[in-house]
Scaffold this active site. Structure first.
Site, PDB file in Angstrom:
ATOM      1  N   SER A  10       0.716  -1.218  -0.098  1.00  0.00           N
ATOM      2  CA  SER A  10       0.116  -0.006  -0.054  1.00  0.00           C
ATOM      3  C   SER A  10       0.985   1.213   0.103  1.00  0.00           C
ATOM      4  CB  SER A  10      -0.791  -0.163   1.229  1.00  0.00           C
ATOM      5  OG  SER A  10      -1.240   1.433   1.396  1.00  0.00           O
ATOM      6  N   HIS A  59      -1.181  -1.097  -4.134  1.00  0.00           N
ATOM      7  CA  HIS A  59      -2.190  -0.995  -3.699  1.00  0.00           C
ATOM      8  C   HIS A  59      -2.557   0.479  -3.727  1.00  0.00           C
ATOM      9  CE1 HIS A  59      -5.632  -2.577  -0.954  1.00  0.00           C
ATOM     10  NE2 HIS A  59      -5.403  -1.461  -0.200  1.00  0.00           N
ATOM     11  N   ASP A 103      -4.788   3.305  -1.912  1.00  0.00           N
ATOM     12  CA  ASP A 103      -5.961   3.410  -1.110  1.00  0.00           C
ATOM     13  C   ASP A 103      -6.690   4.758  -1.311  1.00  0.00           C
ATOM     14  OD1 ASP A 103      -5.988   1.234   0.524  1.00  0.00           O
ATOM     15  OD2 ASP A 103      -3.938   1.756   1.290  1.00  0.00           O
ATOM     16  N   MET A 158      -9.511   7.105  -0.032  1.00  0.00           N
ATOM     17  CA  MET A 158     -10.485   7.681   0.869  1.00  0.00           C
ATOM     18  C   MET A 158     -11.058   8.880   0.864  1.00  0.00           C
ATOM     19  SD  MET A 158      -7.829   6.722   4.252  1.00  0.00           S
ATOM     20  CE  MET A 158      -6.915   4.905   4.232  1.00  0.00           C
ATOM     21  N   HIS A 173      -8.149   0.288  -3.987  1.00  0.00           N
ATOM     22  CA  HIS A 173      -9.136   0.103  -2.772  1.00  0.00           C
ATOM     23  C   HIS A 173      -9.940   1.297  -2.616  1.00  0.00           C
ATOM     24  CE1 HIS A 173      -9.320  -1.052   1.920  1.00  0.00           C
ATOM     25  NE2 HIS A 173     -10.377  -1.189   1.463  1.00  0.00           N
ATOM     26  N   MET A 223     -12.172   3.093  -0.646  1.00  0.00           N
ATOM     27  CA  MET A 223     -12.875   3.455   0.823  1.00  0.00           C
ATOM     28  C   MET A 223     -13.822   4.725   0.730  1.00  0.00           C
ATOM     29  SD  MET A 223      -9.531   2.390   3.088  1.00  0.00           S
ATOM     30  CE  MET A 223      -8.473   2.631   1.595  1.00  0.00           C
ATOM     31  N   MET A 279     -10.947  -7.093   5.588  1.00  0.00           N
ATOM     32  CA  MET A 279     -10.133  -5.913   6.387  1.00  0.00           C
ATOM     33  C   MET A 279      -9.474  -6.584   7.476  1.00  0.00           C
ATOM     34  SD  MET A 279      -9.655  -3.432   4.377  1.00  0.00           S
ATOM     35  CE  MET A 279      -8.701  -2.371   5.654  1.00  0.00           C
ATOM     36  N   ASP A 305      -5.956  -6.949   4.323  1.00  0.00           N
ATOM     37  CA  ASP A 305      -5.389  -5.530   4.534  1.00  0.00           C
ATOM     38  C   ASP A 305      -5.486  -4.905   5.809  1.00  0.00           C
ATOM     39  OD1 ASP A 305      -4.476  -3.142   3.835  1.00  0.00           O
ATOM     40  OD2 ASP A 305      -6.577  -2.557   2.514  1.00  0.00           O
TER      41      ASP A 305
HETATM   42  C1  DX5 Z   1      -6.342   1.114   5.526  1.00  0.00           C
HETATM   43  C2  DX5 Z   1      -5.752   0.821   4.248  1.00  0.00           C
HETATM   44  C3  DX5 Z   1      -4.653   0.094   4.116  1.00  0.00           C
HETATM   45  C4  DX5 Z   1      -3.236   0.443   4.921  1.00  0.00           C
HETATM   46  C5  DX5 Z   1      -2.433  -0.840   5.214  1.00  0.00           C
HETATM   47  O1  DX5 Z   1      -7.493   1.498   5.851  1.00  0.00           O
HETATM   48  O2  DX5 Z   1      -6.827   0.258   3.315  1.00  0.00           O
HETATM   49  O3  DX5 Z   1      -4.315  -0.546   2.810  1.00  0.00           O
HETATM   50  O4  DX5 Z   1      -2.881   1.573   4.426  1.00  0.00           O
HETATM   51  O5  DX5 Z   1      -1.305  -0.111   5.903  1.00  0.00           O
HETATM   52  P1  DX5 Z   1      -0.496  -0.999   7.119  1.00  0.00           P
HETATM   53  O6  DX5 Z   1      -0.006  -2.195   6.356  1.00  0.00           O
HETATM   54  O7  DX5 Z   1       0.367  -0.172   7.624  1.00  0.00           O
HETATM   55  O8  DX5 Z   1      -1.689  -1.446   8.023  1.00  0.00           O
HETATM   56 ZN    ZN Z   2      -6.120  -0.922   1.646  1.00  0.00          ZN
END
Ligand code: DX5
Ligand code: ZN
Length: 220
Positions: free
Chosen positions: A8, A31, A33, A35, A64, A66, A135, A173
């Site tokens: 990520s 990956h 993310d 948000m 991903h 969110m 998750m 994840d």
């Molecule tokens: C959390 C994200 C993850 C996160 C993983 O909401 O979806 O992808 O960044 O980071 P680590 O490996 O540090 O938990």
């Molecule tokens: Zn993620």
């Protein structure tokens, strides 16, 4: 199934995105993310950054999302060339219709489950997805601790996939590191997102290799 390692980039040095992606070029995918500060209490980035990562051609992109209203926004991530687009079960109004639309555009499709969301309601539509993301932290932030009580859900998900004779990946994840990856793999995960474990390592490629090797001990 061979393990897939998906670093990520959430907490990487975004001012040097190309350099950071190059650091992890031995991974299988990047990956990304997304948000929106509504579905989760954090804001990261959206389509333009995902597009820049795709355009760098360093790694395929595993998006991903969110975000609220993925029914409206997810197709754009497939259109810009993300290899896979994962949306949350809790956020999608019509997950099946959205999965079919993403497939029609040409991406792989993932369904993500927050820690308190069970796989049971989705068992009959597993064939609509290429990946189920279990998750292992509450989504929103990197650097949290792996929640061990998610392992039974990983196991149930893998068992349901096998029972249906499907080839669907199970991604975990959150809090995945050399201390936790074997437990996840043993429970049936084959795709591992790791953010801080990879980006705080002195040698990201060596860390990816270690994670892959530890997971491969349990992925069959
Ligand atoms: C959390 C994200 C993850 C996160 C993983 O909401 O979806 O992808 O960044 O980071 P680590 O490996 O540090 O938990
Ligand atoms: Zn993620």
């Amino acid at each position: 199934m061979k393990p897939t390692i998906s670093p990520s980039i959430l907490n990487c040095d975004i001012a040097d995105l190309r350099g950071e992606l190059t650091k992890i070029s031995s991974a299988d995918v990047a990956h990304v993310d997304v948000m929106d500060n509504h579905f989760v209490p954090n804001l990261s980035w959206g389509l333009p950054v995902a597009e820049a990562v795709v355009a760098s051609k360093i790694l395929p992109v595993d998006a991903h999302l969110m975000i609220e209203d993925p029914d409206r926004w997810a197709p754009s991530y497939a259109e810009i060339g993300c290899q896979s687009v994962t949306f949350h079960a809790e956020a999608a109004a019509a997950p099946l219709r959205l999965a079919r639309e993403l497939h029609r555009i040409g991406s792989r499709v993932g369904l993500a489950l927050r820690p308190a969301t069970d796989i049971a309601p989705f068992v009959d539509i597993l064939s609509e997805f290429d990946m189920i993301l279990v998750m292992t932290v509450e989504p929103g932030f990197g650097g949290q601790s792996f929640i061990d009580s998610m392992l039974p859900k990983v196991r149930r998900t893998r068992e349901a996939i096998n029972a249906a004779g499907l080839e669907v990946s199970v991604q975990v994840d959150g809090g995945v590191s050399r201390r936790t990856i074997e437990r996840a793999a043993e429970a049936g995960a084959d795709n591992f997102v790791a953010g801080s474990a990879v980006f705080t390592a002195d040698d990201a490629c060596a860390e990816i290799a270690t994670l892959r090797e530890l997971a491969a001990r349990h992925c069959h």
